[in-house]
Design a protein around this motif. Structure first.
Motif, PDB file in Angstrom:
ATOM      1  N   GLU A  89      38.276  46.982  62.254  1.00  0.00           N
ATOM      2  CA  GLU A  89      38.465  48.431  62.233  1.00  0.00           C
ATOM      3  C   GLU A  89      39.861  48.829  62.681  1.00  0.00           C
ATOM      4  N   CYS A  90      40.310  48.303  63.827  1.00  0.00           N
ATOM      5  CA  CYS A  90      41.637  48.723  64.287  1.00  0.00           C
ATOM      6  C   CYS A  90      42.753  48.093  63.461  1.00  0.00           C
ATOM      7  N   ARG A  91      42.452  47.065  62.670  1.00  0.00           N
ATOM      8  CA  ARG A  91      43.449  46.517  61.744  1.00  0.00           C
ATOM      9  C   ARG A  91      43.512  47.302  60.440  1.00  0.00           C
ATOM     10  N   GLY A  92      42.565  48.223  60.243  1.00  0.00           N
ATOM     11  CA  GLY A  92      42.588  49.070  59.057  1.00  0.00           C
ATOM     12  C   GLY A  92      41.972  48.448  57.821  1.00  0.00           C
ATOM     13  N   PHE A  93      41.089  47.442  57.999  1.00  0.00           N
ATOM     14  CA  PHE A  93      40.500  46.766  56.844  1.00  0.00           C
ATOM     15  C   PHE A  93      39.105  47.305  56.487  1.00  0.00           C
ATOM     16  N   ILE A  94      38.677  48.343  57.169  1.00  0.00           N
ATOM     17  CA  ILE A  94      37.391  48.955  56.833  1.00  0.00           C
ATOM     18  C   ILE A  94      37.617  50.431  56.525  1.00  0.00           C
ATOM     19  N   ASP A  95      37.207  50.840  55.336  1.00  0.00           N
ATOM     20  CA  ASP A  95      37.283  52.242  54.926  1.00  0.00           C
ATOM     21  C   ASP A  95      36.009  52.941  55.392  1.00  0.00           C
ATOM     22  N   ALA A  96      36.139  53.877  56.308  1.00  0.00           N
ATOM     23  CA  ALA A  96      34.969  54.521  56.918  1.00  0.00           C
ATOM     24  C   ALA A  96      34.118  55.243  55.883  1.00  0.00           C
ATOM     25  N   GLN A  97      34.760  55.903  54.905  1.00  0.00           N
ATOM     26  CA  GLN A  97      33.997  56.641  53.897  1.00  0.00           C
ATOM     27  C   GLN A  97      33.204  55.686  53.004  1.00  0.00           C
ATOM     28  N   LYS A  98      33.857  54.594  52.605  1.00  0.00           N
ATOM     29  CA  LYS A  98      33.158  53.618  51.764  1.00  0.00           C
ATOM     30  C   LYS A  98      32.047  52.923  52.554  1.00  0.00           C
ATOM     31  N   ASP A 137      30.882  41.686  50.220  1.00  0.00           N
ATOM     32  CA  ASP A 137      31.758  42.326  49.241  1.00  0.00           C
ATOM     33  C   ASP A 137      31.779  43.845  49.367  1.00  0.00           C
ATOM     34  N   ASN A 138      31.386  44.373  50.548  1.00  0.00           N
ATOM     35  CA  ASN A 138      31.454  45.820  50.703  1.00  0.00           C
ATOM     36  C   ASN A 138      31.788  46.196  52.144  1.00  0.00           C
ATOM     37  N   HIS A 139      32.282  47.403  52.316  1.00  0.00           N
ATOM     38  CA  HIS A 139      32.767  47.854  53.617  1.00  0.00           C
ATOM     39  C   HIS A 139      31.632  48.062  54.616  1.00  0.00           C
ATOM     40  N   GLY A 140      30.462  48.463  54.136  1.00  0.00           N
ATOM     41  CA  GLY A 140      29.344  48.696  55.050  1.00  0.00           C
ATOM     42  C   GLY A 140      28.900  47.426  55.756  1.00  0.00           C
ATOM     43  N   ASN A 186      31.447  43.371  61.936  1.00  0.00           N
ATOM     44  CA  ASN A 186      32.493  43.611  62.924  1.00  0.00           C
ATOM     45  C   ASN A 186      31.881  44.046  64.255  1.00  0.00           C
ATOM     46  N   HIS A 187      30.875  44.905  64.192  1.00  0.00           N
ATOM     47  CA  HIS A 187      30.184  45.343  65.407  1.00  0.00           C
ATOM     48  C   HIS A 187      29.348  44.228  66.013  1.00  0.00           C
ATOM     49  N   LEU A 188      28.683  43.457  65.167  1.00  0.00           N
ATOM     50  CA  LEU A 188      27.878  42.348  65.674  1.00  0.00           C
ATOM     51  C   LEU A 188      28.756  41.369  66.451  1.00  0.00           C
ATOM     52  N   ALA A 189      29.900  41.014  65.881  1.00  0.00           N
ATOM     53  CA  ALA A 189      30.810  40.081  66.545  1.00  0.00           C
ATOM     54  C   ALA A 189      31.339  40.647  67.849  1.00  0.00           C
ATOM     55  N   THR A 190      31.700  41.917  67.851  1.00  0.00           N
ATOM     56  CA  THR A 190      32.299  42.535  69.037  1.00  0.00           C
ATOM     57  C   THR A 190      31.272  42.735  70.137  1.00  0.00           C
ATOM     58  N   ASN A 210      19.953  21.436  59.227  1.00  0.00           N
ATOM     59  CA  ASN A 210      18.850  22.398  59.358  1.00  0.00           C
ATOM     60  C   ASN A 210      19.306  23.732  58.788  1.00  0.00           C
ATOM     61  N   VAL A 211      18.707  24.148  57.668  1.00  0.00           N
ATOM     62  CA  VAL A 211      19.106  25.386  56.997  1.00  0.00           C
ATOM     63  C   VAL A 211      18.021  26.435  57.166  1.00  0.00           C
ATOM     64  N   THR A 212      18.424  27.621  57.624  1.00  0.00           N
ATOM     65  CA  THR A 212      17.496  28.752  57.766  1.00  0.00           C
ATOM     66  C   THR A 212      17.858  29.804  56.726  1.00  0.00           C
ATOM     67  N   PRO A 213      16.983  30.038  55.716  1.00  0.00           N
ATOM     68  CA  PRO A 213      17.275  31.054  54.706  1.00  0.00           C
ATOM     69  C   PRO A 213      16.749  32.424  55.130  1.00  0.00           C
ATOM     70  N   VAL A 214      17.559  33.449  54.925  1.00  0.00           N
ATOM     71  CA  VAL A 214      17.147  34.820  55.263  1.00  0.00           C
ATOM     72  C   VAL A 214      17.428  35.692  54.042  1.00  0.00           C
ATOM     73  N   ALA A 215      16.382  35.994  53.295  1.00  0.00           N
ATOM     74  CA  ALA A 215      16.532  36.788  52.076  1.00  0.00           C
ATOM     75  C   ALA A 215      16.495  38.269  52.429  1.00  0.00           C
ATOM     76  N   ALA A 216      17.526  38.717  53.113  1.00  0.00           N
ATOM     77  CA  ALA A 216      17.602  40.106  53.571  1.00  0.00           C
ATOM     78  C   ALA A 216      19.057  40.502  53.700  1.00  0.00           C
ATOM     79  N   SER A 217      19.301  41.793  53.671  1.00  0.00           N
ATOM     80  CA  SER A 217      20.645  42.308  53.886  1.00  0.00           C
ATOM     81  C   SER A 217      20.993  42.229  55.368  1.00  0.00           C
ATOM     82  N   ILE A 218      22.257  42.098  55.673  1.00  0.00           N
ATOM     83  CA  ILE A 218      22.684  42.005  57.067  1.00  0.00           C
ATOM     84  C   ILE A 218      22.416  43.304  57.828  1.00  0.00           C
ATOM     85  N   ILE A 219      22.134  44.384  57.125  1.00  0.00           N
ATOM     86  CA  ILE A 219      21.819  45.630  57.831  1.00  0.00           C
ATOM     87  C   ILE A 219      20.355  45.664  58.284  1.00  0.00           C
TER      88      ILE A 219
END
Length: 477
Positions: free
Chosen positions: A365-374, A313-316, A322-326, A285-294
């Motif tokens: 975030e606490c592992r340092g893999f997200i650049d806040a400015q980017k 492929d981007n920090h945003g 990361n927030h959704l999972a947490t 069962n596949v559910t397609p969502v043609a939208a950005s995760i934001i």
């Protein structure tokens, strides 16, 4: 209504220690013990999850009565807890022990049922806001739980208790699903293993294959990594796959999008891979969502999954996931690949990384893999991004990419999915794996949970669920 209770492993261990259920605490006595869990909640059309966040243990001085067959808290202890639920917006899980029960079918006693039938409807009328109240009983080897349905005015079974993450000792499965005694009686038939998956059975086991068939995985991003991940999950027999990506297939994608050709240019990525998967595997069962995760439409479907696979492929987008999972206690498997060229355009570095985010293991975030400015740039409205590019920040230049590198990293991600879901899978966790394609090396990296992290730390947003939903300024929803 399908109801689950999700508990971080460190909190689960603390709860069992307080209830004196672990063998090393057997000398603590045979009296019943009690604790309250404050919980967030996650509600969607499929199920409701109670997300345990904090334990309030009942000490001896908090109890009116305590014996081997009953435990009754004092009224002021209950009221203090209810006041926190009311003022802070938490749901309530009341937990007590049956230390005498060593069976595989622990359940509520007649006294427990009598008390719950009396107090649960009464508590529901006290709250001025939607409030869920569940009770849970733990024996030495099993558990049972139920909740009060204020709409139907009846008590319903909690189907399962899910233990997720790592504790300080690094013991136990990273993801463990415990069916409640009541939930076992109401659980639907999980089906049989399909013929095309029988050669996997020696590796995954019958139970492991059935878990895959009854799991929902959300794949976010259908580029070089995501196209591999989506198809591999379908081949493995994952029963429900949610595909999230706003883009269409472009000519520049064709060197790395599996099965896509020139005639597919302009097609929605999610619709293309939905059709491809369902032609080959009609039972998926596949559910397609043609939208950005934001966007809210994508976020609401992603949080319904059992597990998230990030191929963005981007920090945003990575920050949002990361927030959704947490916040919703969802396992997240994040992957990334990259190629760096030298000044003379030679190959300087090529590789990728796979990261697993679960409670107690730290986050991106606490592992340092997200650049806040980017990340701030990625999440900004399009007109602001255009302004920044015109003034020298950001670029639209495509990054180098090759299909074989994506295939390696994506397969590592899928391997982590199988390890997390398999009941005989991960007993320990490597939070980060780094792949160096030039030296052909895969390096495990142990990272530490940072209790001061504003996202996954003690004062962060772990387990808040719908109490603090994700809102991204500038999203279209």
């Amino acid at each position: 209504m399908d109801v689950e209770i999700i508990i971080p492993r460190a909190l689960w261990r603390s709860l069992r220690n307080h209830l004196s259920l672990d063998t090393e605490n057997a000398s603590a006595g045979t009296d019943e013990q009690l604790a309250f869990l404050l919980a967030g909640k996650s509600i969607d059309s499929q199920r409701t999850k109670l997300l345990a966040r904090e334990m309030i243990p009942a000490r001896h001085e908090d109890l009116e009565l305590q014996s081997g067959s009953a435990v009754v808290p004092k009224q002021d202890f209950v009221l203090r807890t209810l006041n926190r639920c009311q003022s802070e917006g938490w749901q309530l899980i009341e937990v007590h022990s049956h230390p005498f029960d060593t069976s595989q079918r622990t359940t509520f006693s007649g006294i427990d049922w009598e008390n719950d039938r009396r107090k649960m409807p009464a508590l529901a009328t006290l709250s001025t806001q939607p409030f869920m109240h569940a009770t849970m009983v733990l024996g030495k080897n099993s558990a049972d739980a139920h909740y009060y349905d204020a709409t139907m005015k009846e008590i319903g079974a909690v189907s399962r208790i899910v233990i997720i993450g790592m504790d300080d000792e690094g013991t136990g499965s990273v993801l463990e699903k415990l069916p409640t005694t009541s939930g076992i009686a109401t659980r639907p038939n999980e089906g049989s293993i399909r013929p095309e998956h029988q050669r996997q059975e020696p590796i995954l086991g019958v139970d492991g294959q059935k878990i895959l068939q009854n799991t929902t995985v959300a794949v976010i991003g259908l580029g070089g990594l995501g196209s591999f991940v989506a198809l591999e999950l379908a081949h493995l027999g994952v029963g429900r796959i949610t595909l999230i990506d706003p883009d269409v297939i472009e000519v520049s994608n064709l060197n790395r999008l599996l099965a896509a050709g020139a005639s597919d240019e302009g097609k929605s990525k999610v619709e293309f891979y939905k059709d491809l998967i369902e032609r080959a595997f009609p039972e998926v069962n596949v559910t397609p969502v043609a939208a950005s995760i934001i966007e809210e439409s994508a976020l609401s479907l992603a949080k319904q999954a059992d597990l998230l696979v990030s191929c963005v492929d981007n920090h945003g987008a990575r920050l949002v996931l990361n927030h959704l999972a947490t916040r919703f206690l969802l396992p997240l498997i994040d992957g990334g690949s990259g190629i760096r060229l030298s000044r003379n355009r030679g190959l300087a570095a090529m590789g990728g990384q796979v990261q697993v985010v679960v409670p107690g293991a730290g986050c991106l975030e606490c592992r340092g893999f997200i650049d806040a400015q980017k990340a701030a740039f990625d999440l900004a409205p399009p007109d602001f991004q255009q302004y920044e590019r015109e003034h020298g920040y950001g670029t639209n230049e495509p990054a180098p990419s090759v299909v074989f590198l994506n295939g390696v990293v994506a397969s590592l991600q899928v391997g982590e999915v199988v390890s997390l879901l398999n009941p005989d899978g991960l007993k320990s966790l490597v939070p980060t794996s780094l792949y160096d394609a030039l030296s052909r090396k895969l390096t495990p990296v142990q990272t530490r949970y940072d209790e001061l992290c504003p996202t996954c730390g003690k004062e962060g947003v772990q387990g808040v669920g719908d109490l603090a939903p994700i809102r991204v300024p500038g999203s279209s929803d």
